[in-house]
Design a protein around this motif. Structure first.
Motif, PDB file in Angstrom:
ATOM      1  N   ILE A   1       0.838  -1.197   0.000  1.00  0.00           N
ATOM      2  CA  ILE A   1       0.000   0.000   0.000  1.00  0.00           C
ATOM      3  C   ILE A   1       0.876   1.251   0.000  1.00  0.00           C
ATOM      4  O   ILE A   1       0.658   2.168  -0.786  1.00  0.00           O
ATOM      5  CB  ILE A   1      -0.966  -0.022   1.203  1.00  0.00           C
ATOM      6  N   CYS A   2       1.890   1.280   0.871  1.00  0.00           N
ATOM      7  CA  CYS A   2       2.756   2.461   0.933  1.00  0.00           C
ATOM      8  C   CYS A   2       3.536   2.647  -0.361  1.00  0.00           C
ATOM      9  O   CYS A   2       3.890   3.770  -0.723  1.00  0.00           O
ATOM     10  CB  CYS A   2       3.727   2.342   2.111  1.00  0.00           C
ATOM     11  N   SER A   3       3.831   1.523  -1.069  1.00  0.00           N
ATOM     12  CA  SER A   3       4.619   1.666  -2.290  1.00  0.00           C
ATOM     13  C   SER A   3       3.741   1.800  -3.537  1.00  0.00           C
ATOM     14  O   SER A   3       4.246   1.880  -4.645  1.00  0.00           O
ATOM     15  CB  SER A   3       5.566   0.473  -2.431  1.00  0.00           C
ATOM     16  N   ASP A   4       2.415   1.842  -3.326  1.00  0.00           N
ATOM     17  CA  ASP A   4       1.488   1.981  -4.453  1.00  0.00           C
ATOM     18  C   ASP A   4       1.290   3.471  -4.746  1.00  0.00           C
ATOM     19  O   ASP A   4       0.697   4.193  -3.953  1.00  0.00           O
ATOM     20  CB  ASP A   4       0.148   1.316  -4.087  1.00  0.00           C
ATOM     21  N   GLU A   5       1.789   3.905  -5.911  1.00  0.00           N
ATOM     22  CA  GLU A   5       1.777   5.350  -6.204  1.00  0.00           C
ATOM     23  C   GLU A   5       0.379   5.888  -6.443  1.00  0.00           C
ATOM     24  O   GLU A   5       0.167   7.101  -6.434  1.00  0.00           O
ATOM     25  CB  GLU A   5       2.666   5.635  -7.417  1.00  0.00           C
ATOM     26  N   ARG A   6      -0.581   4.949  -6.726  1.00  0.00           N
ATOM     27  CA  ARG A   6      -1.942   5.422  -6.956  1.00  0.00           C
ATOM     28  C   ARG A   6      -2.665   5.793  -5.658  1.00  0.00           C
ATOM     29  O   ARG A   6      -3.716   6.395  -5.678  1.00  0.00           O
ATOM     30  CB  ARG A   6      -2.758   4.361  -7.710  1.00  0.00           C
ATOM     31  N   ARG A   7      -2.105   5.375  -4.522  1.00  0.00           N
ATOM     32  CA  ARG A   7      -2.770   5.694  -3.255  1.00  0.00           C
ATOM     33  C   ARG A   7      -2.442   7.128  -2.869  1.00  0.00           C
ATOM     34  O   ARG A   7      -1.278   7.541  -2.912  1.00  0.00           O
ATOM     35  CB  ARG A   7      -2.286   4.756  -2.131  1.00  0.00           C
ATOM     36  N   ALA A   8      -3.465   7.860  -2.462  1.00  0.00           N
ATOM     37  CA  ALA A   8      -3.286   9.261  -2.090  1.00  0.00           C
ATOM     38  C   ALA A   8      -2.352   9.368  -0.893  1.00  0.00           C
ATOM     39  O   ALA A   8      -2.465   8.606   0.063  1.00  0.00           O
ATOM     40  CB  ALA A   8      -4.645   9.873  -1.751  1.00  0.00           C
ATOM     41  N   THR A   9      -1.412  10.320  -0.949  1.00  0.00           N
ATOM     42  CA  THR A   9      -0.474  10.475   0.156  1.00  0.00           C
ATOM     43  C   THR A   9      -1.016  11.421   1.220  1.00  0.00           C
ATOM     44  O   THR A   9      -0.516  11.451   2.336  1.00  0.00           O
ATOM     45  CB  THR A   9       0.870  11.026  -0.336  1.00  0.00           C
ATOM     46  N   GLY A  10      -2.034  12.188   0.880  1.00  0.00           N
ATOM     47  CA  GLY A  10      -2.507  13.222   1.802  1.00  0.00           C
ATOM     48  C   GLY A  10      -3.370  12.704   2.935  1.00  0.00           C
ATOM     49  O   GLY A  10      -3.575  13.398   3.925  1.00  0.00           O
ATOM     50  N   GLU A  11      -3.880  11.471   2.793  1.00  0.00           N
ATOM     51  CA  GLU A  11      -4.783  10.940   3.820  1.00  0.00           C
ATOM     52  C   GLU A  11      -4.160   9.739   4.514  1.00  0.00           C
ATOM     53  O   GLU A  11      -3.729   8.794   3.862  1.00  0.00           O
ATOM     54  CB  GLU A  11      -6.100  10.501   3.175  1.00  0.00           C
ATOM     55  N   ILE A  12      -4.150   9.773   5.835  1.00  0.00           N
ATOM     56  CA  ILE A  12      -3.665   8.626   6.611  1.00  0.00           C
ATOM     57  C   ILE A  12      -4.812   8.113   7.469  1.00  0.00           C
ATOM     58  O   ILE A  12      -5.432   8.883   8.213  1.00  0.00           O
ATOM     59  CB  ILE A  12      -2.469   9.005   7.499  1.00  0.00           C
ATOM     60  N   CYS A  13      -5.105   6.831   7.334  1.00  0.00           N
ATOM     61  CA  CYS A  13      -6.143   6.202   8.136  1.00  0.00           C
ATOM     62  C   CYS A  13      -5.482   5.447   9.277  1.00  0.00           C
ATOM     63  O   CYS A  13      -4.693   4.531   9.048  1.00  0.00           O
ATOM     64  CB  CYS A  13      -6.958   5.250   7.258  1.00  0.00           C
ATOM     65  N   VAL A  14      -5.771   5.822  10.506  1.00  0.00           N
ATOM     66  CA  VAL A  14      -5.136   5.212  11.676  1.00  0.00           C
ATOM     67  C   VAL A  14      -5.990   4.043  12.171  1.00  0.00           C
ATOM     68  O   VAL A  14      -7.175   4.225  12.462  1.00  0.00           O
ATOM     69  CB  VAL A  14      -4.955   6.248  12.810  1.00  0.00           C
ATOM     70  N   VAL A  15      -5.398   2.846  12.218  1.00  0.00           N
ATOM     71  CA  VAL A  15      -6.117   1.667  12.712  1.00  0.00           C
ATOM     72  C   VAL A  15      -5.336   1.040  13.860  1.00  0.00           C
ATOM     73  O   VAL A  15      -4.128   1.253  13.993  1.00  0.00           O
ATOM     74  CB  VAL A  15      -6.331   0.613  11.597  1.00  0.00           C
ATOM     75  N   GLU A  16      -6.042   0.256  14.674  1.00  0.00           N
ATOM     76  CA  GLU A  16      -5.390  -0.384  15.810  1.00  0.00           C
ATOM     77  C   GLU A  16      -4.456  -1.486  15.351  1.00  0.00           C
ATOM     78  O   GLU A  16      -3.360  -1.652  15.875  1.00  0.00           O
ATOM     79  CB  GLU A  16      -6.449  -1.031  16.727  1.00  0.00           C
ATOM     80  N   ASP A  17      -4.927  -2.251  14.355  1.00  0.00           N
ATOM     81  CA  ASP A  17      -4.325  -3.547  14.100  1.00  0.00           C
ATOM     82  C   ASP A  17      -4.317  -3.857  12.610  1.00  0.00           C
ATOM     83  O   ASP A  17      -5.117  -3.309  11.862  1.00  0.00           O
ATOM     84  CB  ASP A  17      -5.197  -4.595  14.791  1.00  0.00           C
ATOM     85  N   VAL A  18      -3.456  -4.773  12.195  1.00  0.00           N
ATOM     86  CA  VAL A  18      -3.423  -5.188  10.796  1.00  0.00           C
ATOM     87  C   VAL A  18      -4.780  -5.765  10.376  1.00  0.00           C
ATOM     88  O   VAL A  18      -5.238  -5.564   9.249  1.00  0.00           O
ATOM     89  CB  VAL A  18      -2.290  -6.212  10.572  1.00  0.00           C
ATOM     90  N   ALA A  19      -5.453  -6.455  11.303  1.00  0.00           N
ATOM     91  CA  ALA A  19      -6.777  -7.011  10.993  1.00  0.00           C
ATOM     92  C   ALA A  19      -7.744  -5.901  10.594  1.00  0.00           C
ATOM     93  O   ALA A  19      -8.571  -6.076   9.683  1.00  0.00           O
ATOM     94  CB  ALA A  19      -7.327  -7.764  12.197  1.00  0.00           C
ATOM     95  N   ASP A  20      -7.634  -4.743  11.257  1.00  0.00           N
ATOM     96  CA  ASP A  20      -8.517  -3.622  10.946  1.00  0.00           C
ATOM     97  C   ASP A  20      -8.156  -3.026   9.587  1.00  0.00           C
ATOM     98  O   ASP A  20      -9.031  -2.605   8.830  1.00  0.00           O
ATOM     99  CB  ASP A  20      -8.424  -2.562  12.041  1.00  0.00           C
ATOM    100  N   LEU A  21      -6.853  -2.990   9.280  1.00  0.00           N
ATOM    101  CA  LEU A  21      -6.419  -2.523   7.959  1.00  0.00           C
ATOM    102  C   LEU A  21      -7.030  -3.421   6.875  1.00  0.00           C
ATOM    103  O   LEU A  21      -7.580  -2.933   5.888  1.00  0.00           O
ATOM    104  CB  LEU A  21      -4.889  -2.542   7.896  1.00  0.00           C
ATOM    105  N   TRP A  22      -6.946  -4.735   7.069  1.00  0.00           N
ATOM    106  CA  TRP A  22      -7.520  -5.659   6.090  1.00  0.00           C
ATOM    107  C   TRP A  22      -9.027  -5.423   5.962  1.00  0.00           C
ATOM    108  O   TRP A  22      -9.578  -5.467   4.863  1.00  0.00           O
ATOM    109  CB  TRP A  22      -7.262  -7.109   6.491  1.00  0.00           C
ATOM    110  N   ALA A  23      -9.697  -5.201   7.093  1.00  0.00           N
ATOM    111  CA  ALA A  23     -11.145  -4.962   7.065  1.00  0.00           C
ATOM    112  C   ALA A  23     -11.452  -3.693   6.274  1.00  0.00           C
ATOM    113  O   ALA A  23     -12.373  -3.669   5.449  1.00  0.00           O
ATOM    114  CB  ALA A  23     -11.695  -4.852   8.490  1.00  0.00           C
ATOM    115  N   MET A  24     -10.661  -2.627   6.483  1.00  0.00           N
ATOM    116  CA  MET A  24     -10.844  -1.378   5.723  1.00  0.00           C
ATOM    117  C   MET A  24     -10.638  -1.647   4.228  1.00  0.00           C
ATOM    118  O   MET A  24     -11.408  -1.176   3.391  1.00  0.00           O
ATOM    119  CB  MET A  24      -9.844  -0.312   6.183  1.00  0.00           C
ATOM    120  N   GLU A  25      -9.606  -2.426   3.896  1.00  0.00           N
ATOM    121  CA  GLU A  25      -9.328  -2.719   2.486  1.00  0.00           C
ATOM    122  C   GLU A  25     -10.454  -3.522   1.845  1.00  0.00           C
ATOM    123  O   GLU A  25     -10.772  -3.329   0.676  1.00  0.00           O
ATOM    124  CB  GLU A  25      -8.001  -3.479   2.353  1.00  0.00           C
TER     125      GLU A  25
END
Lengths: 199, 199
Positions: free
Chosen positions: B72-96
């Motif tokens: 995700i961090c190395s994907d240039e199509r992802r906007a750099t201006g927004e950071i979504c703060v999650v507790e856990d990797v599981a929550d990141l996967w759920a967001m994705e």
């Protein structure tokens, strides 16, 4: 892009095939493993690879072991005259946990089933017959599950062994230790009554 | 002798540490693996060893990946201006899985907890502050769990970010899609009412 990296998704898919784990709990298990990569995941992967590499079915009894002949069959202290017939390796382990049987085993690998096209050949029954003839066996104990398929298989084996002169017995049926009559099914109560003993 | 060979017992013990599996279901899972040694057990061991070897925390966001900088961090199509703060990797996967967020993430690795002695340092909050300062971030979206610990942590982060000029938002609270009012807790109904919108 899927939600997790590709190799982790593949791991989740494989874990989800385990009984007792679905897709959600497999994901949870993999996350836990990822958090304990060094302490749990690496040792688990290593032990699993070793077992997958080394495990084989014992040539005589069908038990799973890392040797061609399993620990029980190669243990000289185990009586050779008694063979306990079980459906599955899980049942063999259960018998061993009981610490009551000191003979050897024969794992069928399932039960006879017309529906699933499982015949005597699939169940290592011919091997059992060979063992009874060659190993000086005096008693075959049928420790099959008290299910319809288990009992059908037990009856078939008893018939096959009829002319070999070996004694065929089966586990007693009755009230389990700690069992309360109120919670037992009618079949068990009936069986326990019919098999009643002098107190 | 224990009921199963030593290496298999060791495998059962390790499997029993997985969430959702106890000693009994671990034994059942291992038996299933033993029956499918080639088709499931060997691939599972291989993939697990690979993941254990390669997985690492992304240097920037804390996501788990097999590279130093995650997909995700190395994907240039992802906007750099927004950071979504999650507790856990599981929550990141759920967001994705929601396919709604096109920015980048920041995984805290837990929540603040006085009881468990988890402070801001343990949670990668200083790293978040660095990223906000260096990465031209315009919005930090707090996607923390709606639990007491999650909301305490959200308030702490909002406070820390107060003087950076970045906009701090949080996920909306309300009736979930498909949710029936009758089954919702009072807190959620109250939150949904307070946040009501023109229809």
């Amino acid at each position: 892009m899927s939600q997790a990296p590709r190799d982790i998704e593949q791991l989740i898919d494989l874990m989800a095939r385990l009984p007792g784990l679905g897709p959600r709990s497999a994901r949870r298990a993999v996350l836990m493993l990822l958090k304990k990569r060094g302490a749990v995941m690496a040792p688990l992967a290593r032990v699993m690879a070793e077992v997958a590499e080394n495990a084989r079915d014992c040539r005589f009894c069908g038990n799973i072991s890392s040797a061609e002949i399993c620990e029980i069959c190669s243990d000289e202290r185990r009586a050779t005259g008694e063979i306990c017939v079980v459906e599955d390796v899980a049942d063999l382990w259960a018998m061993e946990r009981g610490h009551a049987f000191k003979g050897r085993y024969h794992v069928l690998g399932g039960t006879l089933s017309a529906l699933d096209a499982v015949g005597p050949e699939e169940l290592r029954i011919p091997v059992l017959l060979d063992r009874v003839r060659e190993e000086n066996v005096t008693e075959v104990i049928l420790a099959l599950n008290a299910t319809v398929d288990g009992q059908t298989t037990a009856h078939y084996i008893a018939e096959v062994l009829e002319n070999t002169g070996v004694q065929v017995t089966s586990l007693a049926q009755g009230v389990p230790i700690g069992g309360e009559l109120d919670y037992l099914d009618d079949g068990t109560i009936g069986a326990a009554l019919r098999a009643r003993r002098r107190f």
